[in-house]
Scaffold this motif. Structure first.
Motif, PDB file in Angstrom:
ATOM      1  N   SER A 144       1.417  -0.907   0.564  1.00  0.00           N
ATOM      2  CA  SER A 144       0.107   0.063  -0.048  1.00  0.00           C
ATOM      3  C   SER A 144       0.682   0.961  -0.157  1.00  0.00           C
ATOM      4  N   ALA A 145       0.344   2.202  -0.363  1.00  0.00           N
ATOM      5  CA  ALA A 145       1.147   3.925  -0.656  1.00  0.00           C
ATOM      6  C   ALA A 145       2.227   4.503   0.551  1.00  0.00           C
ATOM      7  N   THR A 146       1.169   4.003   1.942  1.00  0.00           N
ATOM      8  CA  THR A 146       1.414   4.673   3.000  1.00  0.00           C
ATOM      9  C   THR A 146       0.618   3.401   4.029  1.00  0.00           C
ATOM     10  N   CYS A 147       1.599   3.411   5.541  1.00  0.00           N
ATOM     11  CA  CYS A 147       1.643   2.229   6.718  1.00  0.00           C
ATOM     12  C   CYS A 147       0.245   2.620   7.242  1.00  0.00           C
ATOM     13  N   SER A 148      -1.038   2.631   6.852  1.00  0.00           N
ATOM     14  CA  SER A 148      -2.205   2.975   7.717  1.00  0.00           C
ATOM     15  C   SER A 148      -2.807   1.377   7.984  1.00  0.00           C
ATOM     16  N   ASP A 149      -3.565   1.017   8.745  1.00  0.00           N
ATOM     17  CA  ASP A 149      -3.871  -0.481   9.141  1.00  0.00           C
ATOM     18  C   ASP A 149      -5.552  -0.535   7.986  1.00  0.00           C
ATOM     19  N   LEU A 150      -5.403  -1.754   8.066  1.00  0.00           N
ATOM     20  CA  LEU A 150      -6.506  -2.566   6.935  1.00  0.00           C
ATOM     21  C   LEU A 150      -7.724  -2.472   7.696  1.00  0.00           C
ATOM     22  N   SER A 151      -8.340  -2.584   6.992  1.00  0.00           N
ATOM     23  CA  SER A 151      -9.665  -2.338   7.154  1.00  0.00           C
ATOM     24  C   SER A 151     -10.560  -3.650   7.413  1.00  0.00           C
ATOM     25  N   PRO A 152     -11.239  -3.970   8.653  1.00  0.00           N
ATOM     26  CA  PRO A 152     -11.747  -5.421   8.168  1.00  0.00           C
ATOM     27  C   PRO A 152     -12.529  -5.765   7.273  1.00  0.00           C
ATOM     28  N   PHE A 153     -12.702  -5.530   6.325  1.00  0.00           N
ATOM     29  CA  PHE A 153     -13.337  -5.549   4.350  1.00  0.00           C
ATOM     30  C   PHE A 153     -12.239  -5.981   3.776  1.00  0.00           C
ATOM     31  N   ALA A 154     -11.280  -5.267   3.962  1.00  0.00           N
ATOM     32  CA  ALA A 154      -9.559  -5.405   3.219  1.00  0.00           C
ATOM     33  C   ALA A 154      -9.248  -6.339   4.081  1.00  0.00           C
ATOM     34  N   GLN A 155      -8.978  -6.833   4.912  1.00  0.00           N
ATOM     35  CA  GLN A 155      -8.263  -7.891   5.848  1.00  0.00           C
ATOM     36  C   GLN A 155      -9.077  -9.593   5.096  1.00  0.00           C
ATOM     37  N   SER A 156     -10.349  -9.465   5.491  1.00  0.00           N
ATOM     38  CA  SER A 156     -10.944 -10.265   5.059  1.00  0.00           C
ATOM     39  C   SER A 156     -10.689 -10.221   2.921  1.00  0.00           C
ATOM     40  N   LEU A 157     -10.862  -9.347   2.164  1.00  0.00           N
ATOM     41  CA  LEU A 157     -10.782  -9.652   0.790  1.00  0.00           C
ATOM     42  C   LEU A 157      -9.479  -9.892   0.289  1.00  0.00           C
ATOM     43  N   LEU A 158      -8.271  -9.280   1.299  1.00  0.00           N
ATOM     44  CA  LEU A 158      -7.188 -10.358   0.946  1.00  0.00           C
ATOM     45  C   LEU A 158      -7.148 -11.881   1.376  1.00  0.00           C
ATOM     46  N   ASP A 159      -7.273 -11.747   2.901  1.00  0.00           N
ATOM     47  CA  ASP A 159      -7.715 -13.126   3.382  1.00  0.00           C
ATOM     48  C   ASP A 159      -8.721 -14.339   2.812  1.00  0.00           C
ATOM     49  N   LYS A 160      -9.664 -13.818   1.909  1.00  0.00           N
ATOM     50  CA  LYS A 160      -9.985 -14.461   0.783  1.00  0.00           C
ATOM     51  C   LYS A 160      -8.997 -14.975  -0.264  1.00  0.00           C
ATOM     52  N   HIS A 161      -8.946 -14.552  -1.133  1.00  0.00           N
ATOM     53  CA  HIS A 161      -8.333 -14.871  -2.069  1.00  0.00           C
ATOM     54  C   HIS A 161      -6.439 -14.717  -1.535  1.00  0.00           C
ATOM     55  N   GLY A 162      -6.002 -15.005   0.064  1.00  0.00           N
ATOM     56  CA  GLY A 162      -4.336 -15.242  -0.144  1.00  0.00           C
ATOM     57  C   GLY A 162      -3.969 -14.616  -0.559  1.00  0.00           C
ATOM     58  N   LEU A 163      -3.714 -13.352  -0.161  1.00  0.00           N
ATOM     59  CA  LEU A 163      -3.226 -12.056  -0.259  1.00  0.00           C
ATOM     60  C   LEU A 163      -2.529 -11.167   0.815  1.00  0.00           C
ATOM     61  N   HIS A 164      -1.102 -11.192   0.162  1.00  0.00           N
ATOM     62  CA  HIS A 164      -0.456  -9.705   1.503  1.00  0.00           C
ATOM     63  C   HIS A 164      -0.270  -8.492   1.194  1.00  0.00           C
ATOM     64  N   THR A 165      -0.366  -8.048   1.671  1.00  0.00           N
ATOM     65  CA  THR A 165      -0.112  -6.251   1.591  1.00  0.00           C
ATOM     66  C   THR A 165       1.100  -5.743   2.319  1.00  0.00           C
ATOM     67  N   LEU A 166       2.293  -5.137   1.925  1.00  0.00           N
ATOM     68  CA  LEU A 166       3.291  -4.740   3.234  1.00  0.00           C
ATOM     69  C   LEU A 166       2.861  -3.266   2.613  1.00  0.00           C
ATOM     70  N   ALA A 167       2.990  -2.482   4.646  1.00  0.00           N
ATOM     71  CA  ALA A 167       2.516  -1.597   4.878  1.00  0.00           C
ATOM     72  C   ALA A 167       3.345  -0.452   4.542  1.00  0.00           C
ATOM     73  N   GLY A 168       2.861   0.661   3.071  1.00  0.00           N
ATOM     74  CA  GLY A 168       3.450   1.740   2.898  1.00  0.00           C
ATOM     75  C   GLY A 168       4.710   1.184   2.406  1.00  0.00           C
ATOM     76  N   ILE A 169       5.204   1.745   1.040  1.00  0.00           N
ATOM     77  CA  ILE A 169       6.773   1.717   0.351  1.00  0.00           C
ATOM     78  C   ILE A 169       7.941   1.850   1.390  1.00  0.00           C
ATOM     79  N   GLU A 170       8.213   2.530   1.944  1.00  0.00           N
ATOM     80  CA  GLU A 170       8.684   3.210   3.115  1.00  0.00           C
ATOM     81  C   GLU A 170       9.175   1.406   3.358  1.00  0.00           C
TER      82      GLU A 170
END
Length: 751
Positions: free
Chosen positions: A464-490
């Motif tokens: 993701s572009a910045t280190c923001s907490d993932l919303s419950p919807f975003a987490q469920s979406l990523l979990d459903k599809h087996g994906l992971h995202t790093l928090a922020g470019i830095e």
């Protein structure tokens, strides 16, 4: 309430009342303690099927937290409250003592005050209970003698009673893998299970760590606070996690490294088994055991040695809790890059610019796309989207449903993953803060990315572009599809850089120092050696030393100078004089016979003015200017012998441009050390100087290290300053050795 300050070492003070037979030395006590914290013992300690809460009452905030944490973890085993006077606690009947249980429990969580803890342990042993967590503080954490004695007594009692003990001054642990959390702070559900084991030399930070991990898709196997580490130590838990099937990555928050030699051995073992250790080590202290006689001790300060040891054995050192968890999350994601060539896919030109800068910092290379990739991109993307790396798809991924451009971001990703010249893809995800009115668009895109990830020949690291907490919807979406995202470019690129360096270190297969003690040679002096004796020591190990003759009068000095190509240097030779230049004990560039005589008398007189023990004057040929190196070995009080290598002159004095390694090292490792120096270009022949034969230099430095190691526990300092390098000609021009006849015990008594 547990304190944040931990006891520094175990004080083998007098035993508590009724302790009975116990180990008589600190070493014996440490060995007995270790037997209580083997991986086999800890395997059952961290997975109890039944728990007793000693001192339980409805008015106890600690007790309320523990009961709630057990419930949040999904613990379904018996929870037995124990209290001497209250009939019930937490809607359960109590028993007055652990001795009154109808059958033993697997773990006793002791909420009793400090004065009562040993009595509770006696009750536990009588009831057949072999595991305990002690919450009470006021032991070594208080810093006073009385507290240290109480802690030593507690350890002896645990050893005598055969009880594995976590604490004191400890909140407990959360074992998500085993669905049990005897933990003295609240846990916000849900508890996310995953392959990260976390060990914290802190209590209160555990809640912060759990919260951040939950908000950024990082699941844990085990999280434990350590308290005072009276019985179970951080090293014990690390050893357990290395062998734990539920743990793939180990995260550490360290205030100190108590048993450095053992920690290094464990780090090497974890590296060999492919389990990354990610550590946040805090506390930058003054250099330990600095010697005023040499530079090496000041350069190899406590924190610098910790940093070097971690880097040498693959411990990934991070600077914040965020980095600790995000870097660990990358390793648990299954999408770890294996090489440094990256293809970038973003929806922002600004993000491309930031990524380009930070990639350079981390040694990640943004390479040109292959012609086949560029052709695919040009065919799919609109004219205003430039088909180059880093790729900005200019908001196409956000196109409205039904648009002709919908899905082109996925087409771009499909093209980039097939590029033959990249090792991984850095792919931006724009995730909603809440569920959108029509979630089908983002659902479809996540499904497509998941499909691409599964078939991709290279890892896809989402961010993701910045280190923001993932919303419950975003987490469920990523979990459903087996994906992971790093928090922020830095944080994301920092994690990638760390992961790449870890893999490169693992490929080197570093070997930790041997645990066998080397005996010191007989007859060594205590304190500094004379330069003549120092030269003989390193020369015996194969180190080339500039020729020199030790003379006792002016005539002998003239004769020696005649045998060398003049000009010559004259130096006073005395074990009592280490800083020869400071007292006028050095004469340089001396030519004629009369000048040699005068220089001898002057140097000799300067030495006699400050010391009686004068061996003579060393006469040696002057050397033309060349590149100068500093090579030194000193003994760190925790990690043992440490080699420091750097460029001489202003580089070592002002810039402190130095590379460090724990001994032993071979020539290949020294070669890597030379490459780490900021002034490495000087060795390669910068500004008209003759390029150094780096293989020859590395060979000589390794011989210096071997000479130092040969002194065994008597070593205090061995330093060559300078080591002259001119092409393949390498010579030591000045040698200092300092020994201490007292046996060195780097492990200490307490760990």
């Amino acid at each position: 309430m547990p304190q944040s300050t931990r006891s520094a070492t175990l004080d083998a003070g007098p035993a508590g009342p009724g302790a009975g037979p116990d180990p008589t030395t600190a070493a014996e006590l440490a060995a007995a303690r270790r037997r209580l914290a083997t991986p086999e013992r800890l395997r059952s300690f961290f997975a109890p099927r039944s728990v007793a809460l000693v001192g339980a009452s409805d008015s106890s905030g600690w007790g309320q937290f523990i009961v709630a944490s057990l419930a949040t973890s999904g613990f379904t085993g018996p929870l037995r409250p124990v209290h001497p006077t209250r009939p019930t606690a937490f809607d359960r009947p109590t028993v007055p003592s652990l001795r009154d249980l109808d059958e033993p429990v697997d773990l006793a969580y002791v909420l009793a005050p400090t004065r009562a803890v040993e009595g509770v342990l006696e009750d536990a042993a009588a009831a057949g209970i072999r595991n305990a967590i002690v919450l009470a503080s006021g032991y070594g954490d208080g810093g006073g003698e009385q507290g240290r004695e109480a802690e030593a007594s507690l350890v002896r009692r645990a050893v005598e009673l055969d009880i594995t003990l976590l604490g004191p001054n400890c909140l407990g642990y959360v074992n998500a893998a085993a669905s049990v959390a005897p933990f003295g702070l609240g846990i916000v559900p849900p508890l996310r299970r995953g392959p990260l084991g976390i060990v914290l030399q802190s209590g209160a930070l555990t809640s912060n760590v759990l919260a951040f991990a939950r908000a950024h898709q990082v699941g844990i196997s085990l999280l434990t606070s350590m308290g005072n580490e009276a019985v179970i130590t951080t090293a014990d838990v690390v050893e357990h996690l290395i062998s734990d099937d539920d743990t793939e990555v180990i995260g550490l928050f360290l205030e100190s490294v108590r048993d450095a030699p053992r920690f290094v051995q464990l780090a090497a073992r974890a590296l060999e088994r492919g389990k990354p250790i990610v550590a946040l080590k805090v506390g930058r202290t003054e250099a330990g055991q600095r010697t005023a006689l040499a530079h090496t001790g000041a350069l190899a300060g406590d924190d610098a040695v910790v940093d070097a040891a971690f880097r040498q054995f693959g411990v990934i050192r991070v600077g914040s809790l965020e980095q600790l968890l995000i870097t660990s999350g990358l390793f648990t994601s299954g999408q770890v890059p294996k090489g440094r060539r990256v293809g970038v896919v973003t929806a922002s030109g600004g993000a491309c610019d930031i990524i380009a800068d930070r990639s350079t910092d981390e040694g990640v290379r943004i390479v040109d796309f292959a012609e086949s990739t560029t052709a695919k991109l040009k065919a799919a993307l609109p004219p205003f989207a430039a088909a180059h790396n880093p790729l900005d798809v200019t908001g196409i991924v956000l196109a409205e449903r039904g648009s002709a451009q919908a899905g082109l971001g996925d087409v771009a990703l499909e093209a980039v993953v097939d590029d033959p010249g990249i090792d991984f893809v850095f792919n931006m995800l724009a995730l909603p803060a809440a569920e959108p009115p029509d979630p089908s668009i983002i659902e479809r895109r996540m499904a497509q990315i998941a499909t691409t990830t599964q078939r991709s020949p290279v890892p896809i690291v989402n961010f993701s572009a910045t280190c923001s907490d993932l919303s419950p919807f975003a987490q469920s979406l990523l979990d459903k599809h087996g994906l992971h995202t790093l928090a922020g470019i830095e944080f994301g690129l920092t994690a990638i850089g760390q992961a790449l360096r870890w893999q490169e270190t693992r490929a080197l297969d570093p070997r930790p120092p041997s645990t066998e003690q080397v005996a010191a040679p007989a007859g060594l002096p205590s304190g500094p050696w004379s330069e003549a004796r120092s030269r003989d020591l390193v020369a015996a190990s194969g180190v080339p030393v500039v020729p020199a003759e030790l003379v006792a009068d002016a005539d002998a000095a003239v004769a020696a100078a005649a045998r060398f190509a003049r000009p010559v240097a004259l130096k006073i030779c005395s074990a009592a004089i280490t800083h020869k230049s400071d007292i006028g004990g050095v004469a340089l560039g001396v030519q004629g016979d009369d000048d040699v005589r005068a220089a001898y008398e002057r140097v000799h007189a300067a030495g006699r003015a400050v010391a009686d023990d004068i061996e003579g004057v060393l006469v040696s040929p002057m050397r033309a200017p060349a590149t100068e190196l500093f090579v030194g070995v000193t003994v760190d009080p925790s990690f043992g012998p440490v080699l420091a290598v750097g460029l001489g002159g202003v580089f070592i004095e002002v810039l402190e441009d130095v590379s460090l390694r724990l001994l032993p090292v071979d020539a290949a490792e020294v070669r890597r050390m030379l490459g780490e120096l900021r002034g490495a270009a000087v060795l390669r022949g910068a500004r008209g100087t003759r390029p150094a034969d780096l293989d020859r230099v590395a060979e000589v430095v390794a011989q210096v290290a071997a000479a130092a190691a040969g002194l065994g526990p008597a070593l205090q300092t061995l330093e060559i300053n300078p080591l002259r390098v001119d092409g393949d000609s390498v010579e030591a021009l000045d040698v200092l050795v300092v020994t201490n006849p007292v046996t060195h015990d780097p492990a200490g008594a307490g760990s």
